[in-house]
Design a protein around this motif. Structure first.
Motif, PDB file in Angstrom:
ATOM      1  N   GLU A 106      55.029  30.597  45.175  1.00  0.00           N
ATOM      2  CA  GLU A 106      54.014  30.599  46.206  1.00  0.00           C
ATOM      3  C   GLU A 106      52.758  31.231  46.205  1.00  0.00           C
ATOM      4  OE1 GLU A 106      56.595  31.186  49.571  1.00  0.00           O
ATOM      5  OE2 GLU A 106      57.598  29.330  49.381  1.00  0.00           O
ATOM      6  N   LEU A 107      52.998  32.333  45.765  1.00  0.00           N
ATOM      7  CA  LEU A 107      51.515  33.280  45.462  1.00  0.00           C
ATOM      8  C   LEU A 107      50.731  32.894  44.579  1.00  0.00           C
ATOM      9  CD1 LEU A 107      53.311  36.843  46.145  1.00  0.00           C
ATOM     10  CD2 LEU A 107      51.860  35.381  47.829  1.00  0.00           C
ATOM     11  N   VAL A 108      51.177  31.971  43.511  1.00  0.00           N
ATOM     12  CA  VAL A 108      50.265  31.781  42.549  1.00  0.00           C
ATOM     13  C   VAL A 108      49.005  31.002  42.981  1.00  0.00           C
ATOM     14  CG1 VAL A 108      50.130  30.217  40.172  1.00  0.00           C
ATOM     15  CG2 VAL A 108      52.190  31.748  40.878  1.00  0.00           C
ATOM     16  N   GLY A 109      49.130  29.964  44.009  1.00  0.00           N
ATOM     17  CA  GLY A 109      48.131  29.139  44.384  1.00  0.00           C
ATOM     18  C   GLY A 109      47.246  29.920  45.120  1.00  0.00           C
ATOM     19  N   ASP A 110      47.743  31.221  45.848  1.00  0.00           N
ATOM     20  CA  ASP A 110      46.825  32.150  46.646  1.00  0.00           C
ATOM     21  C   ASP A 110      45.798  32.940  45.445  1.00  0.00           C
ATOM     22  OD1 ASP A 110      47.586  30.784  48.978  1.00  0.00           O
ATOM     23  OD2 ASP A 110      49.273  32.694  49.288  1.00  0.00           O
ATOM     24  N   MET A 111      46.602  33.239  44.487  1.00  0.00           N
ATOM     25  CA  MET A 111      46.046  34.181  43.653  1.00  0.00           C
ATOM     26  C   MET A 111      44.833  33.163  42.756  1.00  0.00           C
ATOM     27  SD  MET A 111      47.013  37.268  43.207  1.00  0.00           S
ATOM     28  CE  MET A 111      46.914  37.712  41.523  1.00  0.00           C
ATOM     29  N   ASP A 112      45.429  32.140  42.598  1.00  0.00           N
ATOM     30  CA  ASP A 112      44.268  31.294  41.681  1.00  0.00           C
ATOM     31  C   ASP A 112      43.234  31.029  42.760  1.00  0.00           C
ATOM     32  OD1 ASP A 112      45.581  30.915  39.246  1.00  0.00           O
ATOM     33  OD2 ASP A 112      46.651  28.892  40.218  1.00  0.00           O
ATOM     34  N   GLU A 113      43.285  30.791  44.239  1.00  0.00           N
ATOM     35  CA  GLU A 113      42.126  30.688  44.935  1.00  0.00           C
ATOM     36  C   GLU A 113      41.193  31.818  45.236  1.00  0.00           C
ATOM     37  OE1 GLU A 113      41.335  29.386  49.573  1.00  0.00           O
ATOM     38  OE2 GLU A 113      43.173  28.741  48.667  1.00  0.00           O
ATOM     39  N   LEU A 114      41.926  33.004  45.375  1.00  0.00           N
ATOM     40  CA  LEU A 114      40.974  33.997  45.322  1.00  0.00           C
ATOM     41  C   LEU A 114      40.454  34.435  44.205  1.00  0.00           C
ATOM     42  CD1 LEU A 114      43.731  36.344  47.329  1.00  0.00           C
ATOM     43  CD2 LEU A 114      41.312  35.673  48.185  1.00  0.00           C
ATOM     44  N   ALA A 115      41.140  34.263  43.084  1.00  0.00           N
ATOM     45  CA  ALA A 115      40.498  34.854  41.938  1.00  0.00           C
ATOM     46  C   ALA A 115      39.182  33.933  41.499  1.00  0.00           C
ATOM     47  CB  ALA A 115      41.465  34.550  40.474  1.00  0.00           C
ATOM     48  N   THR A 116      39.046  32.763  41.691  1.00  0.00           N
ATOM     49  CA  THR A 116      37.978  31.868  41.623  1.00  0.00           C
ATOM     50  C   THR A 116      36.714  32.416  42.326  1.00  0.00           C
ATOM     51  OG1 THR A 116      38.548  30.266  43.203  1.00  0.00           O
ATOM     52  CG2 THR A 116      39.197  29.643  40.949  1.00  0.00           C
ATOM     53  N   HIS A 117      37.021  32.865  43.641  1.00  0.00           N
ATOM     54  CA  HIS A 117      35.934  33.399  44.252  1.00  0.00           C
ATOM     55  C   HIS A 117      35.283  34.868  43.687  1.00  0.00           C
ATOM     56  CE1 HIS A 117      36.396  31.019  47.721  1.00  0.00           C
ATOM     57  NE2 HIS A 117      37.878  31.471  47.901  1.00  0.00           N
ATOM     58  N   VAL A 118      35.867  35.283  42.723  1.00  0.00           N
ATOM     59  CA  VAL A 118      35.076  36.562  42.022  1.00  0.00           C
ATOM     60  C   VAL A 118      35.034  35.988  40.510  1.00  0.00           C
ATOM     61  CG1 VAL A 118      35.976  38.222  43.704  1.00  0.00           C
ATOM     62  CG2 VAL A 118      37.459  37.555  41.885  1.00  0.00           C
ATOM     63  N   GLY A 119      35.224  34.865  40.017  1.00  0.00           N
ATOM     64  CA  GLY A 119      34.976  34.548  38.651  1.00  0.00           C
ATOM     65  C   GLY A 119      36.299  35.137  37.724  1.00  0.00           C
ATOM     66  N   LEU A 120      37.317  35.049  38.047  1.00  0.00           N
ATOM     67  CA  LEU A 120      38.203  35.222  37.316  1.00  0.00           C
ATOM     68  C   LEU A 120      39.441  34.433  37.324  1.00  0.00           C
ATOM     69  CD1 LEU A 120      38.771  39.097  38.390  1.00  0.00           C
ATOM     70  CD2 LEU A 120      37.489  38.507  36.361  1.00  0.00           C
ATOM     71  N   THR A 121      40.355  34.541  36.207  1.00  0.00           N
ATOM     72  CA  THR A 121      41.870  33.613  36.278  1.00  0.00           C
ATOM     73  C   THR A 121      42.403  34.492  37.296  1.00  0.00           C
ATOM     74  OG1 THR A 121      42.552  34.843  34.562  1.00  0.00           O
ATOM     75  CG2 THR A 121      41.164  32.828  34.075  1.00  0.00           C
ATOM     76  N   SER A 122      43.668  33.860  37.632  1.00  0.00           N
ATOM     77  CA  SER A 122      44.695  34.898  38.344  1.00  0.00           C
ATOM     78  C   SER A 122      45.248  35.854  37.347  1.00  0.00           C
ATOM     79  CB  SER A 122      45.749  33.783  39.107  1.00  0.00           C
ATOM     80  OG  SER A 122      46.247  32.982  37.953  1.00  0.00           O
ATOM     81  N   LEU A 123      45.439  35.598  36.193  1.00  0.00           N
ATOM     82  CA  LEU A 123      46.092  36.433  35.232  1.00  0.00           C
ATOM     83  C   LEU A 123      45.156  37.628  35.043  1.00  0.00           C
ATOM     84  CD1 LEU A 123      48.241  37.140  33.314  1.00  0.00           C
ATOM     85  CD2 LEU A 123      47.320  35.885  31.622  1.00  0.00           C
ATOM     86  N   GLU A 124      43.919  37.400  35.046  1.00  0.00           N
ATOM     87  CA  GLU A 124      42.751  38.470  34.902  1.00  0.00           C
ATOM     88  C   GLU A 124      42.904  39.474  36.108  1.00  0.00           C
ATOM     89  OE1 GLU A 124      39.347  36.567  32.255  1.00  0.00           O
ATOM     90  OE2 GLU A 124      39.406  36.261  34.226  1.00  0.00           O
ATOM     91  N   MET A 125      42.896  38.889  37.281  1.00  0.00           N
ATOM     92  CA  MET A 125      42.996  39.508  38.498  1.00  0.00           C
ATOM     93  C   MET A 125      44.213  40.404  38.752  1.00  0.00           C
ATOM     94  SD  MET A 125      41.771  37.995  42.500  1.00  0.00           S
ATOM     95  CE  MET A 125      43.418  37.507  43.257  1.00  0.00           C
ATOM     96  N   PHE A 126      45.237  39.653  38.254  1.00  0.00           N
ATOM     97  CA  PHE A 126      46.410  40.433  38.416  1.00  0.00           C
ATOM     98  C   PHE A 126      46.458  41.598  37.608  1.00  0.00           C
ATOM     99  CE2 PHE A 126      50.933  41.415  36.884  1.00  0.00           C
ATOM    100  CZ  PHE A 126      51.557  41.715  38.155  1.00  0.00           C
ATOM    101  N   GLY A 127      45.979  41.387  36.477  1.00  0.00           N
ATOM    102  CA  GLY A 127      45.777  42.700  35.249  1.00  0.00           C
ATOM    103  C   GLY A 127      45.107  43.589  35.821  1.00  0.00           C
ATOM    104  N   LEU A 128      44.002  43.322  36.394  1.00  0.00           N
ATOM    105  CA  LEU A 128      43.157  44.350  37.106  1.00  0.00           C
ATOM    106  C   LEU A 128      43.734  45.227  38.220  1.00  0.00           C
ATOM    107  CD1 LEU A 128      39.645  42.598  37.293  1.00  0.00           C
ATOM    108  CD2 LEU A 128      40.248  44.367  35.801  1.00  0.00           C
TER     109      LEU A 128
END
Length: 59
Positions: free
Chosen positions: A17-39
């Protein structure tokens, strides 16, 4: 054993369920959800504090 499997299934559903939220937030900062999680995992900014005036990390 059944309780463990149910707990794992519930955790997997919650993570999915969190994957969708992560994708949406990541696009706001120009990252993929995987990149954002890695950071988040590598950076862990919540383990350090910054001086509000200078922004420098306080150890």
């Amino acid at each position: 054993m059944v309780v463990r499997n149910v707990a794992q299934a519930v955790a997997a559903l919650q993570a999915a369920e969190l994957v969708g939220d992560m994708d949406e937030l990541a696009t706001h900062v120009g990252l993929t959800s995987l990149e954002m999680f890695g950071l988040a995992v590598v950076g862990m900014p919540w383990d350090t504090k910054a001086d509000p005036a200078s922004g420098e990390v306080i150890h």
